[in-house]
Design a protein around this motif. Structure first.
Motif, short mmCIF file in Angstrom:
data_model
loop_
_atom_site.label_atom_id
_atom_site.label_comp_id
_atom_site.label_asym_id
_atom_site.label_seq_id
_atom_site.Cartn_x
_atom_site.Cartn_y
_atom_site.Cartn_z
N ASN A 1 0.84 -1.19 0.00
CA ASN A 1 0.00 0.00 0.00
C ASN A 1 0.88 1.25 0.00
O ASN A 1 1.38 1.67 1.04
CB ASN A 1 -0.92 -0.01 1.23
CG ASN A 1 -1.90 1.14 1.24
OD1 ASN A 1 -1.77 2.10 0.49
ND2 ASN A 1 -2.90 1.03 2.11
N ALA A 2 1.04 1.83 -1.19
CA ALA A 2 1.93 2.99 -1.34
C ALA A 2 1.42 4.23 -0.61
O ALA A 2 2.17 5.17 -0.38
CB ALA A 2 2.12 3.31 -2.82
N SER A 3 0.14 4.23 -0.23
CA SER A 3 -0.41 5.41 0.45
C SER A 3 -0.11 5.41 1.96
O SER A 3 -0.31 6.42 2.62
CB SER A 3 -1.92 5.50 0.22
OG SER A 3 -2.58 4.43 0.87
N LEU A 4 0.38 4.29 2.48
CA LEU A 4 0.71 4.23 3.92
C LEU A 4 2.04 4.91 4.20
O LEU A 4 3.00 4.78 3.43
CB LEU A 4 0.82 2.78 4.38
CG LEU A 4 -0.44 2.01 4.67
CD1 LEU A 4 -0.08 0.59 5.13
CD2 LEU A 4 -1.28 2.69 5.73
N ARG A 5 2.10 5.61 5.33
CA ARG A 5 3.38 6.13 5.79
C ARG A 5 4.26 4.94 6.18
O ARG A 5 3.75 3.90 6.59
CB ARG A 5 3.20 7.00 7.04
CG ARG A 5 2.42 8.26 6.87
CD ARG A 5 2.35 9.06 8.16
NE ARG A 5 2.02 8.22 9.32
CZ ARG A 5 2.40 8.47 10.57
NH1 ARG A 5 3.12 9.52 10.86
NH2 ARG A 5 2.05 7.67 11.57
N ASP A 6 5.57 5.09 6.08
CA ASP A 6 6.50 4.03 6.47
C ASP A 6 6.20 3.55 7.90
O ASP A 6 6.21 2.35 8.18
CB ASP A 6 7.94 4.53 6.37
CG ASP A 6 8.93 3.49 6.82
OD1 ASP A 6 9.13 2.51 6.08
OD2 ASP A 6 9.50 3.64 7.92
N PHE A 7 5.93 4.47 8.79
CA PHE A 7 5.66 4.17 10.20
C PHE A 7 4.47 3.22 10.37
O PHE A 7 4.43 2.43 11.31
CB PHE A 7 5.38 5.50 10.93
CG PHE A 7 5.25 5.37 12.42
CD1 PHE A 7 6.38 5.45 13.22
CD2 PHE A 7 4.02 5.18 13.02
CE1 PHE A 7 6.27 5.34 14.61
CE2 PHE A 7 3.91 5.07 14.40
CZ PHE A 7 5.04 5.15 15.19
N ASP A 8 3.51 3.28 9.45
CA ASP A 8 2.26 2.53 9.57
C ASP A 8 2.23 1.22 8.78
O ASP A 8 1.20 0.56 8.72
CB ASP A 8 1.08 3.41 9.10
CG ASP A 8 0.91 4.63 9.98
OD1 ASP A 8 1.12 4.52 11.21
OD2 ASP A 8 0.58 5.70 9.44
N ARG A 9 3.37 0.84 8.17
CA ARG A 9 3.38 -0.40 7.39
C ARG A 9 3.20 -1.62 8.30
O ARG A 9 3.90 -1.76 9.30
CB ARG A 9 4.67 -0.55 6.60
CG ARG A 9 4.72 0.32 5.38
CD ARG A 9 5.85 0.01 4.43
NE ARG A 9 7.15 0.29 5.01
CZ ARG A 9 8.09 -0.63 5.25
NH1 ARG A 9 7.89 -1.89 4.94
NH2 ARG A 9 9.24 -0.29 5.78
N PRO A 10 2.26 -2.52 7.94
CA PRO A 10 2.03 -3.73 8.74
C PRO A 10 3.00 -4.84 8.33
O PRO A 10 3.76 -4.70 7.36
CB PRO A 10 0.60 -4.11 8.37
CG PRO A 10 0.48 -3.68 6.93
CD PRO A 10 1.30 -2.39 6.84
N LEU A 11 2.94 -5.94 9.04
CA LEU A 11 3.68 -7.13 8.63
C LEU A 11 2.98 -7.76 7.43
O LEU A 11 1.76 -7.67 7.31
CB LEU A 11 3.74 -8.15 9.77
CG LEU A 11 4.47 -7.75 11.04
CD1 LEU A 11 4.50 -8.92 12.03
CD2 LEU A 11 5.88 -7.27 10.75
N ASN A 12 3.76 -8.42 6.58
CA ASN A 12 3.14 -9.19 5.51
C ASN A 12 2.92 -10.63 6.00
O ASN A 12 3.19 -10.95 7.17
CB ASN A 12 3.98 -9.13 4.22
CG ASN A 12 5.30 -9.87 4.31
OD1 ASN A 12 5.57 -10.61 5.25
ND2 ASN A 12 6.15 -9.66 3.32
N HIS A 13 2.43 -11.49 5.12
CA HIS A 13 2.11 -12.87 5.51
C HIS A 13 3.33 -13.57 6.13
O HIS A 13 3.23 -14.22 7.18
CB HIS A 13 1.59 -13.65 4.30
CG HIS A 13 1.27 -15.07 4.59
ND1 HIS A 13 0.18 -15.46 5.35
CD2 HIS A 13 1.91 -16.22 4.26
CE1 HIS A 13 0.16 -16.77 5.46
NE2 HIS A 13 1.20 -17.26 4.82
N ARG A 14 4.48 -13.44 5.46
CA ARG A 14 5.69 -14.09 5.97
C ARG A 14 6.08 -13.54 7.33
O ARG A 14 6.51 -14.27 8.23
CB ARG A 14 6.84 -13.93 4.97
CG ARG A 14 8.02 -14.82 5.34
CD ARG A 14 9.05 -14.84 4.25
NE ARG A 14 10.11 -13.94 4.65
CZ ARG A 14 10.94 -13.34 3.82
NH1 ARG A 14 10.83 -13.51 2.53
NH2 ARG A 14 11.88 -12.54 4.26
N GLY A 15 5.91 -12.24 7.53
CA GLY A 15 6.21 -11.62 8.81
C GLY A 15 5.35 -12.18 9.93
O GLY A 15 5.83 -12.43 11.04
#
Length: 165
Positions: free
Chosen positions: A16-30
């Motif tokens: 999601n390119a609209s998210l701030r870096d601070f708000d990036r969630p984990l992906n499936h592997r994470g």
């Protein structure tokens, strides 16, 4: 003796390119790797006295997975905004300010700061802490205030794809 657990956050989602870096969630592997790495530590009887995390979503989510494995209630997790995008100097100040009553503290954060911190504290030459990697450093010291460059010994380093499990 003090022990510092340095934990890089698990793999995050860049979708999601609209998210701030601070708000990036984990992906499936994470979401798979974080409990897996926590379980590796639990299986070895390795548990901190306290947990301190960057408040960024990916780091805090990773810390919550580890805390659950260690049976540390989520409300006992501490966040410190200084950890996010921190330099070695800033991370060292965070560590030097830790409560001396705790002997083992897990610090959850981000690269490149964590890799640089690991190398600075131990005189190791690790080129990169992969996502969800864990480094445990022992210091023959009685106070977090005394920790500085080259004062620690790397006693354990593991990451999801290491094959150590």
């Amino acid at each position: 003796m003090k022990q510092l657990f340095i934990v890089r956050h698990a793999k995050s989602d860049w979708g999601n390119a609209s998210l701030r870096d601070f708000d990036r969630p984990l992906n499936h592997r994470g979401h798979q790797n974080a409990p897996e790495m926590a379980n590796r530590l639990v299986a070895k009887g390795i548990r901190p006295d306290a947990v301190v995390s960057s408040p960024a979503l990916r780091a805090l989510t990773t810390a919550k997975y580890f805390a659950a494995g260690w049976q540390i209630p989520a409300e006992q997790l501490n966040t410190n905004a200084d950890i996010y995008e921190a330099s070695v100097k800033t991370l060292l100040k965070v560590i030097n300010d830790f409560d001396t009553s705790f002997d083992k503290i897990a610090l959850f954060g981000h690269n490149p700061g964590l890799t640089d911190l690991l190398n600075y504290l131990t005189d190791e030459h690790i080129s990169n802490m992969p996502t969800c990697s864990v480094a445990i450093i022992e210091f023959p010291l009685d106070s977090w205030e005394l920790i500085s460059g080259g004062t620690g010994n790397l006693v354990w380093f593991d990451y999801p794809k290491s094959g150590l499990d």
